[in-house]
Design an enzyme around this catalytic site. Structure first.
Site, PDB file in Angstrom:
ATOM      1  N   ARG A   1       0.482  14.018   5.378  1.00 52.66           N
ATOM      2  CA  ARG A   1      -0.205  15.173   5.947  1.00 52.66           C
ATOM      3  C   ARG A   1       0.032  16.478   5.174  1.00 52.66           C
ATOM      4  O   ARG A   1       0.804  16.662   4.167  1.00 52.66           O
ATOM      5  CB  ARG A   1       0.899  15.572   7.059  1.00 52.66           C
ATOM      6  CG  ARG A   1       0.815  14.540   8.316  1.00 52.66           C
ATOM      7  CD  ARG A   1      -0.539  14.508   9.032  1.00 52.66           C
ATOM      8  NE  ARG A   1      -1.151  13.334   9.650  1.00 52.66           N
ATOM      9  CZ  ARG A   1      -0.417  12.543  10.579  1.00 52.66           C
ATOM     10  NH1 ARG A   1       0.513  13.259  11.186  1.00 52.66           N
ATOM     11  NH2 ARG A   1      -0.794  11.529  11.040  1.00 52.66           N
TER      12      ARG A   1
ATOM     13  N   HIS B   1       0.819  -1.223  -0.038  1.00 54.07           N
ATOM     14  CA  HIS B   1       0.114  -0.122   0.093  1.00 54.07           C
ATOM     15  C   HIS B   1       0.942   1.245   0.053  1.00 54.07           C
ATOM     16  O   HIS B   1       1.990   1.301   0.261  1.00 54.07           O
ATOM     17  CB  HIS B   1      -0.933  -0.088   1.199  1.00 54.07           C
ATOM     18  CG  HIS B   1      -0.528  -0.234   2.656  1.00 54.07           C
ATOM     19  ND1 HIS B   1      -0.093   1.135   3.213  1.00 54.07           N
ATOM     20  CD2 HIS B   1      -0.031  -1.078   3.280  1.00 54.07           C
ATOM     21  CE1 HIS B   1       0.399   0.670   4.501  1.00 54.07           C
ATOM     22  NE2 HIS B   1       0.775  -0.660   4.321  1.00 54.07           N
TER      23      HIS B   1
ATOM     24  N   ASP C   1       5.122   2.995   4.450  1.00 53.10           N
ATOM     25  CA  ASP C   1       5.717   2.417   3.462  1.00 53.10           C
ATOM     26  C   ASP C   1       5.999   3.449   2.130  1.00 53.10           C
ATOM     27  O   ASP C   1       6.992   3.115   1.381  1.00 53.10           O
ATOM     28  CB  ASP C   1       4.754   1.215   2.873  1.00 53.10           C
ATOM     29  CG  ASP C   1       5.123   0.166   3.891  1.00 53.10           C
ATOM     30  OD1 ASP C   1       5.798   0.108   4.946  1.00 53.10           O
ATOM     31  OD2 ASP C   1       4.545  -0.880   3.451  1.00 53.10           O
TER      32      ASP C   1
ATOM     33  N   GLY D   1       4.994   2.710  10.131  1.00 51.12           N
ATOM     34  CA  GLY D   1       3.930   3.015  10.069  1.00 51.12           C
ATOM     35  C   GLY D   1       3.416   3.645  11.506  1.00 51.12           C
ATOM     36  O   GLY D   1       2.830   4.556  11.578  1.00 51.12           O
TER      37      GLY D   1
ATOM     38  N   GLY E   1       2.370  -3.313  14.983  1.00 52.28           N
ATOM     39  CA  GLY E   1       1.501  -2.739  13.525  1.00 52.28           C
ATOM     40  C   GLY E   1       0.436  -3.374  13.283  1.00 52.28           C
ATOM     41  O   GLY E   1      -0.750  -2.935  13.230  1.00 52.28           O
TER      42      GLY E   1
ATOM     43  N   HIS F   1      13.229  -4.319   3.412  1.00 47.24           N
ATOM     44  CA  HIS F   1      12.123  -3.378   3.882  1.00 47.24           C
ATOM     45  C   HIS F   1      12.343  -2.507   5.220  1.00 47.24           C
ATOM     46  O   HIS F   1      12.289  -1.293   5.195  1.00 47.24           O
ATOM     47  CB  HIS F   1      10.774  -4.150   4.301  1.00 47.24           C
ATOM     48  CG  HIS F   1       9.552  -3.360   4.513  1.00 47.24           C
ATOM     49  ND1 HIS F   1       8.653  -3.377   3.636  1.00 47.24           N
ATOM     50  CD2 HIS F   1       9.090  -2.782   5.521  1.00 47.24           C
ATOM     51  CE1 HIS F   1       7.559  -2.781   4.011  1.00 47.24           C
ATOM     52  NE2 HIS F   1       7.703  -2.285   5.074  1.00 47.24           N
TER      53      HIS F   1
ATOM     54  N   HIS G   1      13.084   1.593   5.573  1.00 48.74           N
ATOM     55  CA  HIS G   1      12.539   2.538   6.717  1.00 48.74           C
ATOM     56  C   HIS G   1      13.547   3.077   7.353  1.00 48.74           C
ATOM     57  O   HIS G   1      13.462   4.325   7.698  1.00 48.74           O
ATOM     58  CB  HIS G   1      11.611   1.710   7.692  1.00 48.74           C
ATOM     59  CG  HIS G   1      10.246   1.372   7.121  1.00 48.74           C
ATOM     60  ND1 HIS G   1       9.405   2.377   6.694  1.00 48.74           N
ATOM     61  CD2 HIS G   1       9.452   0.283   7.268  1.00 48.74           C
ATOM     62  CE1 HIS G   1       8.350   1.834   6.276  1.00 48.74           C
ATOM     63  NE2 HIS G   1       8.213   0.485   6.646  1.00 48.74           N
TER      64      HIS G   1
HETATM   65 FE   LIG Z   1       6.826  -0.933   6.411  1.00 40.59          FE
END
Ligand SMILES: [Fe+2]
Ligand SMILES: [Fe+2]
Ligand SMILES: [Fe+2]
Lengths: 577, 258
Positions: free
Chosen positions: A423, A12, A337, A309, A180, A126, A130
């Site tokens: 935002r 997503h 993500d 997240g 999460g 991943h 981040h």
């Molecule tokens: Fe993630």
């Protein structure tokens, strides 16, 4: 001259980020172009725009970096489904089909959609993406890094030490133990959509007390050393593609709230949901504080970078500062993500291509990294659309808008490049006078058509924040991206003060957004308060507007009083002819 | 209303949906709200992409109409659903809340419809599809005579659709007058052909998916099943904070997908 393109997606919030000699020059979420909220495809439109923005072709790229390792992720899914036989049957059919027909071919999709040679496509992982997105965008030359999300390949939490030598992974917590995913399971339990309604749980929590903390701790079990695990009897995210919690959770906490059911905290049922939301929030905060404690004990560093997240939880961020051991906290505006695209690119630039960081690193300075439209283009569009408008001297825009706001008008504000991250930070915003108590209901009901319990954020001119808010020390960098909640010190801002007396503030530095800063200046001169109510320029369920056409379409469907589209002012008279 | 033989299946299905299965009606309207929003987005993209200023305003008004239809359907579906189930537990409500509907149904892709088709074929597309939509909505309005407010909503929407039919037809006629009779006819044919072709593709895709589902189901039973017995012993990886595994240098790691 070197260009690196970072990409994230196929889960997503897909996004693309372009670096020019290591500096972020363009960054955008795919949803802003495709208009599909949380777009989960390949970020083709965003990537093409990045290239167009820099005036380069795909062949000019040094490399393209995908934000995770697809094969390792697929392996995790398969292994989990094997272990969950036979109840994973549906999820197996669905995910295996998706992977075999689409997700496993991400490399060739990138090659064909963007036209880059296969040897230029690289893969980060991943949580490393981040972590890099937070550390390499921060002003810290050394920091501890904590990444917490749903799940990447296997990791759901990763802990790093970062410095001139790059990111050094220290430890990790693996799927299915996930803060999460547990938060998302409660999001679904409370009647909101997973991967979208997590903010609403945070908003709801303000109406409750953590009366169900003990119950929530039976689901997310926190240990003394900062570790945690999940009691899998209560959740189903590891074997179901549709649901994320089991009937056992309903037995523990009572019936779940159905999507779309009204939420009224004055009823016992509404109070129960608010209390559960507050309990989930509390346990999440405790988990983060525990992990920060572990990291601080191992690294002894003063600065913490947070990503994933869960780092978008601005209430938890405040607790981390107040109760955690670190002196300063940094979160990058797109901590979810989407931010993986930025991290993947920055990681490749520094650690694969071997470019050292500056001795005194400069933080990402503005969220305005998306597409912009010139006044000429906007003027021509307004003429073509036969929309009544008034051209304003660009110097006069802040004065005119401030006067409208002081009169009680609610404005659409479309200026410069659109924001990176979820935002609105004064580029694509809806603005109003925060001193008017009726504004909250007016904007929720008549303008954005969204739930009445959701709060609005205040934007305040840098230097004036202490007059209105108790900003916890070390949180200054977070407040610039609206990622920190702080208690409000005054009764003068009713429209931006939440039920529990806090606000998710946005501190505006001149360098980050000169025009918005000058609007706050002018409004402050007129009213004595350099503060505005600032909410994203969209209607419920839609992505934030990107282009002038989208802004106009949203404006005409809302109850906004006027729209400042670049240096043009538009009112609510319908399109002529 | 007289019914053509070819339309009989549509009439029969519609009658079932709107008269016999009231829960279906709410779900149907929830779906409509998404497809209308999708058309609205297509029209907004056309507004941005058309090189012809005089059409830009038309496309924009059309977009606003479709987005308004989306809202009307959403409100109506919500009202019907909550009248049937005040708790909010209904299929219709779930469809309404599904933010990923446009993507999962393949309604939005990365290339805009206008870019795929070009101006002339886009106009032909608008004409063909609006006509079809208006016919459908007229039919629903006639079937819903006992639900006055829903029928009124359909009638209002059908009115807008007639305007969309009229302007797209007028634009096509303008091409014809300018001597492009052949091109216009081709464009309309291609759109109709594509409609049929996409219907066929959907059918084969659904069939293919069903087959794949079957095969995967078999695979699951015959391979994953026995395998899971072996794997049971190591079902749950050790929890807690684990030391990070050793890594190869970044440049090496960056090459692989695993
Ligand atoms: Fe993630
Ligand atoms: Fe329509
Ligand atoms: Fe229409």
């Amino acid at each position: 001259m070197s260009y690196v393109l970072g990409l994230s997606g196929l889960y997503h919030d897909s996004a693309a980020v372009l670096l020019h000699d290591g500096k972020v020059v363009a960054a955008a979420g795919e949803e802003r172009f495709s208009r599909v909220k949380h777009d989960a495809g390949l970020p083709v439109l965003a990537a093409r725009w990045c290239l167009q923005h820099a005036g380069i072709a795909a062949g000019d790229l040094t490399c393209v970096v995908w934000y995770e390792k697809p094969l390792r992720k697929f392996e995790r899914i398969l292994v989990t489904q094997v272990a969950q036989f036979p109840r994973s049957a549906r999820a197996f059919r669905r995910s295996t089909f998706n992977w075999l027909t689409d997700k496993l071919w991400v490399k060739s999709s990138i090659v064909t959609e963007l036209g880059v040679p296969p040897e230029k496509v690289l893969f980060s992982d991943h949580h490393q993406s981040h972590a890099a997105s937070a550390f390499y965008a921060s002003p810290f030359s050394e920091a501890a890094v904590l990444t917490v999300d749903g799940v990447g390949e296997w990791a759901t939490t990763s802990l790093y030490r970062a410095g001139p030598g790059g990111l050094e992974p220290l430890a990790e917590i693996l799927f299915p133990d996930s803060i999460g995913l547990v938060y998302s399971a409660f999001t679904a339990y409370l009647g909101f959509q997973v991967n979208d309604g997590e903010y609403k749980v945070m908003g709801m929590a303000a109406y409750g007390q953590p009366r169900y903390e003990a119950e929530v701790r039976r689901v997310l079990r926190l240990q003394a050393d900062g570790a945690y695990d999940v009691d899998l009897d209560y959740v189903s995210y590891h074997w179901s593609a549709e649901d994320s919690f089991t009937p056992a959770l309903a037995r523990l906490l009572g019936p779940p709230r159905f999507p779309g059911a009204p939420f009224d905290p004055t009823t016992p049922e509404g109070q129960r949901y608010a209390d559960i939301a507050a309990s989930v929030q509390k346990v999440t905060e405790d988990a983060l504080v525990g992990l920060a404690g572990w990291l601080h004990a191992r690294t002894g560093l003063e600065n913490l970078c947070l990503a994933g997240g869960v780092a978008l939880n601005s209430v938890a961020n405040r607790q981390l500062l107040l109760r955690g051991p670190f002196a300063r906290l940094y979160v990058q505006p797109a901590a979810g993500d989407a931010g993986g695209a930025m991290g993947a690119a920055l990681w490749a630039w520094h650690e694969v291509l071997g470019n050292p960081r500056a001795a005194e690193p400069v933080a990402l300075s503005t969220p305005g990294l998306g597409q912009a439209w010139s006044d000429d283009a906007i003027g021509a569009l307004l003429a073509d659309l036969r929309v009544k408008h008034e051209a304003i001297d660009p110097e006069q825009v802040p004065e005119r808008a401030a006067a409208d706001l002081a009169e009680g008008k609610v404005l659409g504000w479309f200026q410069g490049r659109f924001e990176w991250g979820p935002r609105a930070l004064g580029h694509r915003s809806i603005l109003a006078d925060p001193r008017r108590a009726d504004m909250t209901d007016r904007i929720n009901a008549k303008i954005k058509f969204r739930e009445a319990f959701r709060p609005f954020a205040p934007s305040v001119r840098a230097g004036d924040e202490a007059r209105y808010f108790d900003v916890p020390p070390g949180g200054e960098l977070l407040a610039e991206w609206m990622l920190l909640v702080a208690p409000v010190r005054t009764a003068e801002l009713p429209a931006t003060t939440h039920a529990d007396g806090t606000a998710r503030l946005h501190v505006v530095r001149f360098e980050a957004n000169p025009l918005f800063h000058s609007l706050l200046d002018t409004f402050g001169d007129a009213t004595g308060h350099p503060v505005l109510l600032n909410t994203s320029f969209n209607l419920k369920g839609e992505p934030i507007v990107a282009s002038p056409v989208q802004a106009l379409a949203t404006f005409f469907r809302s109850g906004l009083d006027a729209l400042y589209l670049g240096s043009f002012r538009v009112e609510q008279s319908q399109v002529e002819g | 209303m007289s019914v053509r033989a070819a339309d009989l299946p549509l009439h029969a299905v519609s009658w079932l949906v709107w008269k016999i299965l009231p829960g279906r009606a709410a779900t149907k309207m929830a779906e409509f709200s998404h497809t209308e929003a999708g058309s609205g987005l297509d029209m907004l993209a056309a507004t941005e992409e058309t090189p012809r200023p005089e059409l830009r305003a038309r496309y924009f008004r059309h977009a606003l109409d479709e987005l308004r239809h989306a809202r009307l359907f959403r409100e109506r579906a919500g009202a019907l659903a909550s009248a049937r189930s005040p708790q909010g537990r209904s299929r219709a409500q779930a469809v309404l809340e599904d933010g990923g509907y446009l993507a999962s149904q393949g309604i939005r892709g990365s290339e805009s419809l206008f870019r795929q088709l070009g101006e002339l074929e886009f106009l032909a597309f608008v004409w063909v599809h609006e006509k079809r939509g208006a016919e459908q909505f007229d039919l629903y309005a006639s079937l819903l005579r006992d639900d006055a407010s829903t029928a009124a909503m359909f009638a209002e929407i059908a009115r807008d659709e007639r305007f969309h039919i009229a302007y797209s037809r007028a634009e096509l006629d303008r091409y014809t007058k300018a001597g492009a009779t052949h091109d216009v006819r081709w464009a309309v044919l291609r759109v109709r052909g594509r409609r049929a072709w996409q219907g066929w593709l959907r059918l084969t895709r659904d069939l293919g998916n069903a087959m794949a589902g079957l095969w995967l189901g078999l695979l699951y039973l015959l391979v994953i099943g026995p395998f899971s017995l072996v794997a049971r012993a190591t079902e749950r990886p050790v929890g807690g904070i684990l030391a990070a595994p050793p890594r190869a240098p970044a440049a090496e790691r960056a090459r692989g997908m695993a």
